[in-house]
Structures are given as C-alpha cells and as structure tokens.
Design a protein around this motif. Structure first.
Motif, short mmCIF file in Angstrom:
data_model
loop_
_atom_site.label_atom_id
_atom_site.label_comp_id
_atom_site.label_asym_id
_atom_site.label_seq_id
_atom_site.Cartn_x
_atom_site.Cartn_y
_atom_site.Cartn_z
N UNK A 163 16.84 126.53 -46.93
CA UNK A 163 16.04 125.33 -46.69
C UNK A 163 14.66 125.34 -47.32
N UNK A 164 14.43 126.27 -48.28
CA UNK A 164 13.08 126.42 -48.79
C UNK A 164 12.61 125.22 -49.61
N UNK A 165 13.50 124.62 -50.42
CA UNK A 165 13.11 123.46 -51.20
C UNK A 165 12.64 122.33 -50.29
N UNK A 166 13.38 122.13 -49.21
CA UNK A 166 13.03 121.07 -48.26
C UNK A 166 11.76 121.42 -47.49
N UNK A 167 11.64 122.69 -47.09
CA UNK A 167 10.46 123.12 -46.35
C UNK A 167 9.20 122.94 -47.18
N UNK A 168 9.30 123.21 -48.49
CA UNK A 168 8.14 123.02 -49.37
C UNK A 168 7.65 121.58 -49.28
N UNK A 169 8.57 120.64 -49.32
CA UNK A 169 8.19 119.22 -49.29
C UNK A 169 7.52 118.87 -47.95
N UNK A 170 8.05 119.40 -46.86
CA UNK A 170 7.47 119.11 -45.55
C UNK A 170 6.05 119.66 -45.46
N UNK A 171 5.86 120.90 -45.90
CA UNK A 171 4.51 121.47 -45.91
C UNK A 171 3.58 120.64 -46.79
N UNK A 172 4.04 120.27 -47.99
CA UNK A 172 3.21 119.50 -48.90
C UNK A 172 2.82 118.16 -48.30
N UNK A 173 3.76 117.53 -47.60
CA UNK A 173 3.47 116.25 -46.96
C UNK A 173 2.41 116.40 -45.87
N UNK A 174 2.45 117.53 -45.15
CA UNK A 174 1.44 117.80 -44.11
C UNK A 174 0.10 118.16 -44.73
N UNK A 175 0.13 118.70 -45.97
CA UNK A 175 -1.12 118.98 -46.66
C UNK A 175 -1.54 120.42 -46.71
N UNK A 176 -0.62 121.35 -46.43
CA UNK A 176 -0.96 122.78 -46.53
C UNK A 176 0.32 123.58 -46.69
N UNK A 177 0.17 124.84 -47.17
CA UNK A 177 1.34 125.65 -47.53
C UNK A 177 1.05 127.14 -47.33
N UNK A 178 2.04 127.91 -46.81
CA UNK A 178 1.85 129.36 -46.62
C UNK A 178 2.11 130.13 -47.91
N UNK A 179 1.10 130.28 -48.73
CA UNK A 179 1.26 130.95 -50.03
C UNK A 179 1.69 132.40 -49.86
N UNK A 180 1.08 133.09 -48.92
CA UNK A 180 1.35 134.53 -48.73
C UNK A 180 1.81 134.79 -47.30
N UNK A 181 3.11 134.64 -47.01
CA UNK A 181 3.59 134.97 -45.67
C UNK A 181 3.15 136.39 -45.28
N UNK A 182 2.77 136.53 -44.03
CA UNK A 182 2.17 137.72 -43.42
C UNK A 182 0.66 137.64 -43.45
N UNK A 183 0.09 136.71 -44.22
CA UNK A 183 -1.32 136.36 -44.10
C UNK A 183 -1.37 135.10 -43.24
N UNK A 184 -2.08 135.11 -42.13
CA UNK A 184 -2.05 133.95 -41.21
C UNK A 184 -2.92 132.79 -41.71
N UNK A 185 -2.63 132.33 -42.92
CA UNK A 185 -3.39 131.24 -43.52
C UNK A 185 -2.46 130.28 -44.24
N UNK A 186 -2.89 129.02 -44.30
CA UNK A 186 -2.19 127.99 -45.07
C UNK A 186 -3.19 127.43 -46.08
N UNK A 187 -2.78 127.34 -47.33
CA UNK A 187 -3.65 126.83 -48.39
C UNK A 187 -3.57 125.31 -48.41
N UNK A 188 -4.71 124.66 -48.41
CA UNK A 188 -4.78 123.20 -48.24
C UNK A 188 -4.58 122.48 -49.57
N UNK A 189 -3.73 121.44 -49.53
CA UNK A 189 -3.52 120.58 -50.69
C UNK A 189 -3.82 119.12 -50.37
N UNK A 190 -3.93 118.79 -49.09
CA UNK A 190 -4.21 117.42 -48.67
C UNK A 190 -2.96 116.69 -48.23
N UNK A 191 -3.02 115.98 -47.10
CA UNK A 191 -1.84 115.28 -46.57
C UNK A 191 -1.43 114.12 -47.46
#
Length: 272
Positions: A163-191
């Motif tokens: 489901x990664x292709x779909x999950x990418x779109x959902x994160x992008x729509x929300x405006x942030x993405x987990x670039x480095x899993x295991x780092x508790x951060x999401x990189x912002x791209x804008x909703x």
C-alpha cells in the motif's frame, strides 16, 4: 546489487541504533550509528552519485549514473544516490554543502530521473526541506500528485507494495511525510485540502487548516501550531499525536524565507 544493499543496510543499522539508544545499550548504539554512515563508502565525489565499488575499495570503471546497473536494485545509480534518509545533511556535505546538493538535486529533476514508481525514491521530493529550499518540495509534491496518480485503470505509477504508493498520496494530501521511519518526524510539504480532521487515539483530534489549498494555493506562507507561529519545516510525531490545530497560511507564490534556517530543518545523523 551491492550498492543498493549498502545504502539500505545503512538505514537499517540506523533504525536499530535508535532501538539500542532506547535500551540504554551504548556500545551497540555507537557501533550501529557508525555503520549507518557506510553510504560514504559508495559515494563518488567525481560523479556526485553512488557508484559500484570493488572489494579493494576502488570504483568500477564502466559507469553511467543515468543508466541501470548491476549494482543497483530496480533503478539507476543517480536514483539511488538520494537514499540516505537517516543523514540527508551528511549527504549534502559530500556534495559540497547546501548549494552543491541543491544544484545536483535540481539537475536530477531537470534530467527527468525521478521515478515515482520505485518506492526507494519516494522521499526525494521532500529533500529540499533539508537544504534550505522547502518551497521546491511544496511544488514537486503537488506535481507528483497531479501527474503520477489517476482514478482509472493503471492509476498508480508503480506496484502498490504493501500500500505504499497509496499511502504516499494520503500523506502528501495531508501535507507531510515520514522521510526517515524510526525518526519521530514528518517533513512538511503543505496540505492539498482546505481542512482535514484526523481522529487520534483516546478521542483526540488533529485539525489541519489550509484555506485556499484545494484551489491552487500550494505554497506555505506561514504555519501555526496551536496558535504559536513555527518556522520548523517538520512536525514532531509525539506533539501532533496529542491532538491540536495546524493552521497553514497558503499562497500562490513561494515564500522563500519560511523554513529555510538550519535550525528549522529535520533530523540528520550528522547533526545529532
């Protein structure tokens, strides 16, 4: 496929190092963090890209970073060069700092090397947040959403592995993405919606407001978290998991001053 393995194992070792830190296992935390820097061993400064390496440490002779190679899994050396999610700032230093990194990344996109169908590249549009040009991430993420997804047959540009292709779109729509899993951060791209509501555990709610985002205002002008202005171009997982309100002020043109400072950038191992 040894270069791809080296890069991916380096990230695996980084993720394990976080577990060792949580366990208080200093010896293994240090050893694993050191192995997480093994991407240095396959980076060729002369090519500004990763390259196959012989056992004696010398680079292979026949080489074209734009073409598929036996030492790369499902892609080109240039595409895999950017797979250092645990230490993007360190990769930038190998390329000569922010300016060299941005020139190289600009060239990567200008030569149409980005391949959204290959999941190890999914973090690439977000990397400008690490190098002082987050407005380029905001632009690129919108273009990928527009060009790489559709509602008909074949609407995904790659295999939806787990489901990664779909999950990418959902994160992008929300405006942030987990670039480095295991780092508790999401990189912002804008909703990409004016308002989103995310239901969290324990009846908590995360509300994301971005007036005008759904009608073409896709560049972040400013951001407030629970009423306080923030210049950070990433979100902390544990903060937003408590619930609250993210309010984006969006515009039709880039704000080249928001989120650019070094202290506003996401985690990199070299800066730890």
């Amino acid at each position: 496929e040894q270069v791809s393995r080296t890069l991916e194992y380096a990230f695996d070792d980084f993720a394990l190092s976080r577990i060792a830190i949580k366990r208080g296992d200093t010896k293994n935390a240090v050893a694993l963090s050191t192995r997480a820097m093994n991407y240095h061993n396959v980076y060729s400064p002369a090519d500004s890209a990763v390259r196959g390496v012989y056992a004696n440490g010398t680079f292979i002779e026949k080489y074209d970073k734009y073409k598929k190679a036996s030492f790369i899994t499902e892609g080109t050396p240039y595409q895999y060069t950017w797979y250092v999610p645990q230490d993007v700032a360190g990769l930038a230093m190998l390329m000569g700092g922010d300016d060299g990194f941005n020139r190289n990344l600009d060239n990567f996109h200008a030569t149409e090397q980005y391949w959204h169908g290959n999941e190890p590249g999914h973090q690439i549009p977000f990397l400008y947040n690490y190098s002082g040009q987050p407005w380029k991430t905001q632009k690129l993420v919108g273009e990928v959403m527009q060009n790489e997804y559709g509602t008909g047959i074949g609407g995904l540009s790659g295999n939806d592995d787990a489901g990664q292709m779909s999950a990418w779109y959902v994160f992008a729509a929300m405006g942030f993405y987990p670039v480095a899993p295991s780092v508790p951060e999401y990189v912002i791209s804008g909703p990409r919606f004016d308002k989103l509501t995310i239901q969290l555990p324990e009846s908590k709610t995360l509300t994301i407001l971005a007036k005008g985002a759904s009608s073409g205002k896709n560049f972040i002008q400013s951001l407030t978290w629970n009423g306080e202005l923030t210049d950070k171009n990433f979100l902390n997982h544990f903060d937003i998991n408590k619930g609250g309100t993210l309010m984006f002020i969006m515009g039709e043109t880039p704000n080249m001053n928001w989120g650019v400072a070094k202290e506003s950038r996401p985690f990199s191992l070299s800066g730890e």
